[in-house]
Design an enzyme around this catalytic site. Structure first.
Site, mmCIF file in Angstrom:
data_model
loop_
_atom_site.group_PDB
_atom_site.id
_atom_site.type_symbol
_atom_site.label_atom_id
_atom_site.label_comp_id
_atom_site.label_asym_id
_atom_site.label_seq_id
_atom_site.Cartn_x
_atom_site.Cartn_y
_atom_site.Cartn_z
ATOM 1 N N SER A 95 18.128 1.521 24.034
ATOM 2 C CA SER A 95 17.792 2.680 24.855
ATOM 3 C C SER A 95 16.410 2.552 25.496
ATOM 4 O O SER A 95 16.151 1.550 26.150
ATOM 5 C CB SER A 95 17.897 3.926 23.977
ATOM 6 O OG SER A 95 18.251 5.008 24.768
ATOM 7 N N LYS B 147 14.929 -0.783 27.464
ATOM 8 C CA LYS B 147 14.195 -0.944 28.730
ATOM 9 C C LYS B 147 12.993 -1.841 28.421
ATOM 10 O O LYS B 147 12.623 -2.732 29.183
ATOM 11 C CB LYS B 147 13.699 0.408 29.260
ATOM 12 C CG LYS B 147 14.785 1.506 29.367
ATOM 13 C CD LYS B 147 14.209 2.820 29.892
ATOM 14 C CE LYS B 147 14.965 4.082 29.501
ATOM 15 N NZ LYS B 147 16.331 4.227 29.884
ATOM 16 N N TRP C 42 25.699 8.374 30.789
ATOM 17 C CA TRP C 42 24.300 8.642 31.190
ATOM 18 C C TRP C 42 23.579 7.323 31.497
ATOM 19 O O TRP C 42 22.747 7.241 32.389
ATOM 20 C CB TRP C 42 23.622 9.397 30.036
ATOM 21 C CG TRP C 42 22.217 9.862 30.245
ATOM 22 C CD1 TRP C 42 21.140 9.540 29.480
ATOM 23 C CD2 TRP C 42 21.728 10.793 31.231
ATOM 24 N NE1 TRP C 42 20.014 10.185 29.924
ATOM 25 C CE2 TRP C 42 20.350 10.965 30.993
ATOM 26 C CE3 TRP C 42 22.312 11.488 32.287
ATOM 27 C CZ2 TRP C 42 19.548 11.799 31.773
ATOM 28 C CZ3 TRP C 42 21.498 12.320 33.071
ATOM 29 C CH2 TRP C 42 20.149 12.458 32.810
ATOM 30 N N HIS D 97 26.354 6.339 22.623
ATOM 31 C CA HIS D 97 25.037 5.730 22.730
ATOM 32 C C HIS D 97 24.530 5.396 21.317
ATOM 33 O O HIS D 97 24.458 6.273 20.469
ATOM 34 C CB HIS D 97 24.150 6.798 23.381
ATOM 35 C CG HIS D 97 22.800 6.348 23.766
ATOM 36 N ND1 HIS D 97 22.570 5.492 24.811
ATOM 37 C CD2 HIS D 97 21.588 6.665 23.259
ATOM 38 C CE1 HIS D 97 21.273 5.301 24.936
ATOM 39 N NE2 HIS D 97 20.653 5.997 24.006
HETATM 40 C C1 GCU Z 1 17.082 9.770 27.042
HETATM 41 C C2 GCU Z 1 16.655 9.106 28.326
HETATM 42 C C3 GCU Z 1 17.163 7.674 28.437
HETATM 43 C C4 GCU Z 1 16.781 6.894 27.194
HETATM 44 C C5 GCU Z 1 17.246 7.636 25.971
HETATM 45 C C6 GCU Z 1 16.773 7.017 24.641
HETATM 46 O O1 GCU Z 1 18.458 9.968 27.059
HETATM 47 O O2 GCU Z 1 17.123 9.896 29.395
HETATM 48 O O3 GCU Z 1 16.614 7.026 29.567
HETATM 49 O O4 GCU Z 1 17.298 5.596 27.257
HETATM 50 O O5 GCU Z 1 16.729 8.951 25.962
HETATM 51 O O6 GCU Z 1 15.816 6.300 24.600
HETATM 52 O O7 GCU Z 1 17.400 7.341 23.630
#
Ligand code: GCU
Length: 454
Positions: free
Chosen positions: A291, A295, A382, A433
């Site tokens: 997540s 990134k 998402w 997720h």
């Molecule tokens: C939120 C955010 C995402 C991210 C996620 C996470 O949903 O919008 O961009 O990847 O959190 O880190 O769990």
């Protein structure tokens, strides 16, 4: 049988045969389908919860991606040398300037490593455990991070190792009572966290499948991301920023490093440590993240070529997903909800993705010639699974130019059918997720192909 019963029976038979036919049709449809599509129900439900978000393919606007093999001035990139010396540095600079910001490039002078814990019989003799404090300035009150490392006790030579940042403290990844309890600020959604501080109840609450990783012959190293920068927008007052910020007239510049960049920078400092540890095979380190931390692993892998394998788990917007598709989370959304993750310049593209001089396929391309793996989950719209796949696909020409296999499939694979044909791996698994056992298994299979025996 009276007429009423007869009618009911006929109706029942008709209903049954209809449902059988439609069930059959559905099975055939699934069988002939060669690539993943989001389920209608999942898209509908997602749209209900966020009506202003694009969750249907037909709503994706038209967009054009920058060609990885054409320079900003229009010159074609025709050789590996040109890629390495011209286009790659150009793309890296664009990401620094417009997306993640500019971290200090060099390892800080005065940085120290202190191994404060070493147990050669950890986990009932299964592992060697080390805990290391990296003090970035070498000064007692300077910022620091703790690396928790487990290596297979049976290893006879330096061990290829997975490194990842964790969300809530090193002590959360395993119940081992010897792991130092994080003392810093922790998001309150962390389990067992009271007033933003870890308690004994937080131990092992985000278990990282350690034993299975060790059994496959890999080491595991982890760092709490909050040691580098707590995940809260505080104007960059805490963490590593105030110490290393390069202020101009007392101000941060629009391309000053932000939180994701600081996290990635910390992974590079962990790599500095691995280079000094004879039991870790620092030439075979896989950097992995989930997540927001996925990134980060991508950016760490792009900006530091010492990482031999880069893995992104459900990283979505600002990670593996293409921004210009605007499917699921958008640039505006992420910059609004998490203003501290990216540099200020990135905010200029809120609602203006078409103006972005880069997109995330170029981030994947920066890994070449190294292997990279991207994974999505079918309920995680998402994070835009198709956008994540398309980044891999559109990075492929760079691998081909270098003479390597990339992804080697035309369209998204079916659910739970990993693609590991070349240097770019991809899967979309069933579920939400998260970083699951299934994901880890694919990463280790991929690592077996690319990290071991090289
Ligand atoms: C939120 C955010 C995402 C991210 C996620 C996470 O949903 O919008 O961009 O990847 O959190 O880190 O769990």
């Amino acid at each position: 049988m009276n007429i009423k019963n007869l009618l009911t029976l006929t109706a029942c038979l008709m209903f049954l045969s209809f449902t059988t036919i439609s069930a059959l049709a559905q099975t055939q449809e699934t069988k002939s389908q060669k690539s993943w599509q989001p389920s209608r129900e999942v898209s509908d439900a997602a749209t209900r919860s966020r009506p202003d978000t694009i969750y249907y393919e037909r709503k994706v606007p038209e967009y054009t991606l920058p060609n990885p093999l054409v320079m900003a001035n229009g010159t074609k990139v025709v050789s590996t040398k040109m890629w390495r010396t011209k286009r790659r540095p150009e793309i890296l600079e664009l990401f620094r300037k417009y997306v993640y910001g500019r971290a200090p490039i060099n390892r800080p002078k005065g940085m120290t490593f202190k191994v404060f814990d070493l147990d050669r019989k950890a986990l009932n003799g299964l592992a060697v455990r080390r805990q290391v404090t990296v003090n970035f300035t070498g000064k007692p009150d300077g910022p620091s991070m703790d690396i928790l490392i487990y290596l297979p006790a049976a290893a006879k030579k330096p061990v290829p190792t997975f490194v990842f940042l964790n969300f809530y403290g090193n002590h959360t990844i395993h119940p081992d009572p010897a792991i130092k309890l994080s003392s810093g600020w922790i998001p309150k959604r962390g389990r067992g966290v009271i007033d933003h501080r870890a308690t004994e109840k937080s131990r092992g609450r985000n278990y990282a499948r350690l034993e299975r990783i060790l059994a496959r012959g890999y080491g595991l190293a982890t760092i709490y991301c909050g040691d580098l920068d707590p995940d809260v927008h505080d104007g960059f007052q805490n963490g590593v920023h105030p110490v290393f910020d390069n202020l101009i007239d007392g101000k941060r510049s629009p391309d000053a490093w932000a939180t994701i960049d600081a996290w990635a920078w910390g992974l590079s400092r962990a790599m500095d440590y691995f280079e000094s540890d004879d039991e870790i095979d620092h030439k075979h380190i896989a950097v992995l993240g989930h997540s927001r931390l996925g990134k980060t692993s991508l950016w760490a892998g792009a900006s530091d070529e010492r990482f031999a394998l880069v893995i992104s788990n459900n990283s979505g917007c600002g990670g593996a997903a293409l921004s210009k598709r605007q499917f699921g989370e958008t640039v505006k959304r992420i910059n609004t909800n998490f203003p501290h993750w990216f540099c200020d310049n990135f905010k200029k593209f809120n609602g203006k993705e078409n103006l972005l001089p880069v997109d995330q396929h170029l981030l994947i391309a920066l890994m070449a010639p190294r292997p990279v793996y991207v994974a999505s989950a079918d309920k995680d719209l998402w994070a835009d699974p198709r956008g994540e796949f398309l980044s891999c696909k559109n990075a492929e020409p760079v691998y081909h130019l270098i003479g390597l296999k990339g992804l080697e499939v035309e369209d998204m694979p079916l659910l739970d059918s990993p693609v590991q044909k070349g240097k770019i791996g991809y899967h979309i698994r069933t579920g939400k997720h998260g970083l699951t056992e299934y994901d880890w298994q694919q990463y280790m299979d991929f690592a077996d192909k690319h990290l071991k025996g090289h």
